[in-house]
Design a protein around this motif. Structure first.
Motif, PDB file in Angstrom:
ATOM      1  N   TYR A  21       2.536  -9.873  -0.386  1.00  0.00           N
ATOM      2  CA  TYR A  21       1.530  -9.226  -1.043  1.00  0.00           C
ATOM      3  C   TYR A  21       2.382  -8.427  -2.293  1.00  0.00           C
ATOM      4  O   TYR A  21       3.403  -8.369  -2.269  1.00  0.00           O
ATOM      5  CB  TYR A  21       1.008  -8.024  -0.316  1.00  0.00           C
ATOM      6  CG  TYR A  21       0.084  -8.609   0.961  1.00  0.00           C
ATOM      7  CD1 TYR A  21      -1.564  -8.746   0.723  1.00  0.00           C
ATOM      8  CD2 TYR A  21       0.632  -9.166   2.327  1.00  0.00           C
ATOM      9  CE1 TYR A  21      -2.143  -9.100   1.917  1.00  0.00           C
ATOM     10  CE2 TYR A  21      -0.304  -9.507   3.266  1.00  0.00           C
ATOM     11  CZ  TYR A  21      -1.469  -9.586   3.087  1.00  0.00           C
ATOM     12  OH  TYR A  21      -2.292 -10.029   3.822  1.00  0.00           O
ATOM     13  N   TYR A  25      -0.943  -1.065  -8.912  1.00  0.00           N
ATOM     14  CA  TYR A  25      -1.933  -0.150  -9.409  1.00  0.00           C
ATOM     15  C   TYR A  25      -2.256  -0.132 -10.862  1.00  0.00           C
ATOM     16  O   TYR A  25      -1.748  -1.113 -11.699  1.00  0.00           O
ATOM     17  CB  TYR A  25      -1.370   1.572  -9.370  1.00  0.00           C
ATOM     18  CG  TYR A  25      -0.319   1.888 -10.557  1.00  0.00           C
ATOM     19  CD1 TYR A  25      -0.571   2.250 -11.630  1.00  0.00           C
ATOM     20  CD2 TYR A  25       1.112   1.820 -10.450  1.00  0.00           C
ATOM     21  CE1 TYR A  25       0.285   2.717 -12.667  1.00  0.00           C
ATOM     22  CE2 TYR A  25       1.975   2.284 -11.043  1.00  0.00           C
ATOM     23  CZ  TYR A  25       1.538   2.731 -12.311  1.00  0.00           C
ATOM     24  OH  TYR A  25       2.462   2.818 -13.249  1.00  0.00           O
ATOM     25  N   GLY A  30      -8.622  -1.543 -13.652  1.00  0.00           N
ATOM     26  CA  GLY A  30      -8.227  -2.914 -13.199  1.00  0.00           C
ATOM     27  C   GLY A  30      -7.980  -4.078 -14.288  1.00  0.00           C
ATOM     28  O   GLY A  30      -7.880  -5.186 -14.102  1.00  0.00           O
ATOM     29  N   TRP A  33      -2.408  -4.401 -14.444  1.00  0.00           N
ATOM     30  CA  TRP A  33      -1.799  -3.928 -13.334  1.00  0.00           C
ATOM     31  C   TRP A  33      -0.279  -3.662 -13.485  1.00  0.00           C
ATOM     32  O   TRP A  33       0.371  -4.564 -14.155  1.00  0.00           O
ATOM     33  CB  TRP A  33      -2.242  -4.917 -12.126  1.00  0.00           C
ATOM     34  CG  TRP A  33      -3.836  -4.985 -11.814  1.00  0.00           C
ATOM     35  CD1 TRP A  33      -4.735  -6.005 -12.328  1.00  0.00           C
ATOM     36  CD2 TRP A  33      -4.501  -4.083 -11.026  1.00  0.00           C
ATOM     37  NE1 TRP A  33      -5.846  -5.613 -11.953  1.00  0.00           N
ATOM     38  CE2 TRP A  33      -5.621  -4.625 -11.004  1.00  0.00           C
ATOM     39  CE3 TRP A  33      -3.820  -3.088 -10.239  1.00  0.00           C
ATOM     40  CZ2 TRP A  33      -6.564  -3.947 -10.296  1.00  0.00           C
ATOM     41  CZ3 TRP A  33      -4.707  -2.466  -9.191  1.00  0.00           C
ATOM     42  CH2 TRP A  33      -6.274  -2.984  -9.542  1.00  0.00           C
ATOM     43  N   LYS A  65      -7.011   2.624  -9.823  1.00  0.00           N
ATOM     44  CA  LYS A  65      -7.088   1.838  -8.917  1.00  0.00           C
ATOM     45  C   LYS A  65      -5.716   1.350  -8.292  1.00  0.00           C
ATOM     46  O   LYS A  65      -4.739   1.332  -8.912  1.00  0.00           O
ATOM     47  CB  LYS A  65      -7.956   0.482  -9.140  1.00  0.00           C
ATOM     48  CG  LYS A  65      -9.162   0.617  -9.487  1.00  0.00           C
ATOM     49  CD  LYS A  65      -9.994  -0.566  -9.863  1.00  0.00           C
ATOM     50  CE  LYS A  65     -11.397  -0.158 -10.224  1.00  0.00           C
ATOM     51  NZ  LYS A  65     -12.115  -1.474 -10.200  1.00  0.00           N
ATOM     52  N   ARG A  67      -4.158  -1.595  -5.236  1.00  0.00           N
ATOM     53  CA  ARG A  67      -4.417  -2.499  -4.528  1.00  0.00           C
ATOM     54  C   ARG A  67      -3.271  -3.143  -3.794  1.00  0.00           C
ATOM     55  O   ARG A  67      -2.077  -3.066  -4.200  1.00  0.00           O
ATOM     56  CB  ARG A  67      -5.352  -3.683  -5.401  1.00  0.00           C
ATOM     57  CG  ARG A  67      -4.097  -4.392  -6.191  1.00  0.00           C
ATOM     58  CD  ARG A  67      -4.997  -5.388  -7.251  1.00  0.00           C
ATOM     59  NE  ARG A  67      -3.743  -6.054  -7.975  1.00  0.00           N
ATOM     60  CZ  ARG A  67      -4.078  -6.984  -9.096  1.00  0.00           C
ATOM     61  NH1 ARG A  67      -5.376  -7.384  -9.182  1.00  0.00           N
ATOM     62  NH2 ARG A  67      -3.286  -7.440  -9.679  1.00  0.00           N
ATOM     63  N   LYS A  69      -2.616  -7.163  -2.934  1.00  0.00           N
ATOM     64  CA  LYS A  69      -3.097  -8.577  -3.336  1.00  0.00           C
ATOM     65  C   LYS A  69      -2.409  -9.498  -2.794  1.00  0.00           C
ATOM     66  O   LYS A  69      -1.054  -9.594  -2.804  1.00  0.00           O
ATOM     67  CB  LYS A  69      -2.913  -8.408  -4.758  1.00  0.00           C
ATOM     68  CG  LYS A  69      -3.641  -9.864  -5.349  1.00  0.00           C
ATOM     69  CD  LYS A  69      -3.744  -9.972  -6.904  1.00  0.00           C
ATOM     70  CE  LYS A  69      -4.523 -11.427  -6.958  1.00  0.00           C
ATOM     71  NZ  LYS A  69      -4.346 -11.582  -8.488  1.00  0.00           N
TER      72      LYS A  69
END
Length: 92
Positions: A21, A25, A30, A33, A65, A67, A69
């Motif tokens: 992963y 941020y 978005g 990143w 945001k 994440r 991923k």
């Protein structure tokens, strides 16, 4: 609005396949990143114990945001204790 720092605790389910992963941020909702860390067996110290990952954003914007991923084939991970601190400007 805004975020100074954040932290999250992660652990893998097991070692096979390796977790894969990216922890990222975005400060523009978005569109772009920034990578904080790659989460894999190496960054988890080849262990299924909880490990903290931390990021510094230091932005006053309100459209941040964060994440995790998946980067292709990967093992499951668990997350807990997500915390962030609000942004405080140090300018006079």
């Amino acid at each position: 609005g805004g975020v100074s720092n954040f932290s999250i605790d992660l652990r893998r389910w097991d070692a096979s396949p390796s977790p894969n992963y990216s922890l990222d941020y975005s400060i523009d909702g978005g569109s772009n990143w920034v990578n904080v860390s790659t989460v894999n067996n190496t960054s988890l110290d080849a262990s299924s114990a909880w490990k903290s990952f931390n990021g510094t954003i230091n932005s006053s914007v309100s459209n941040i945001k964060i994440r995790l991923k998946a980067q292709g084939s990967t093992e499951r991970i668990m997350l807990d204790n997500f915390v962030w601190t609000g942004f405080t400007s140090t300018e006079p």
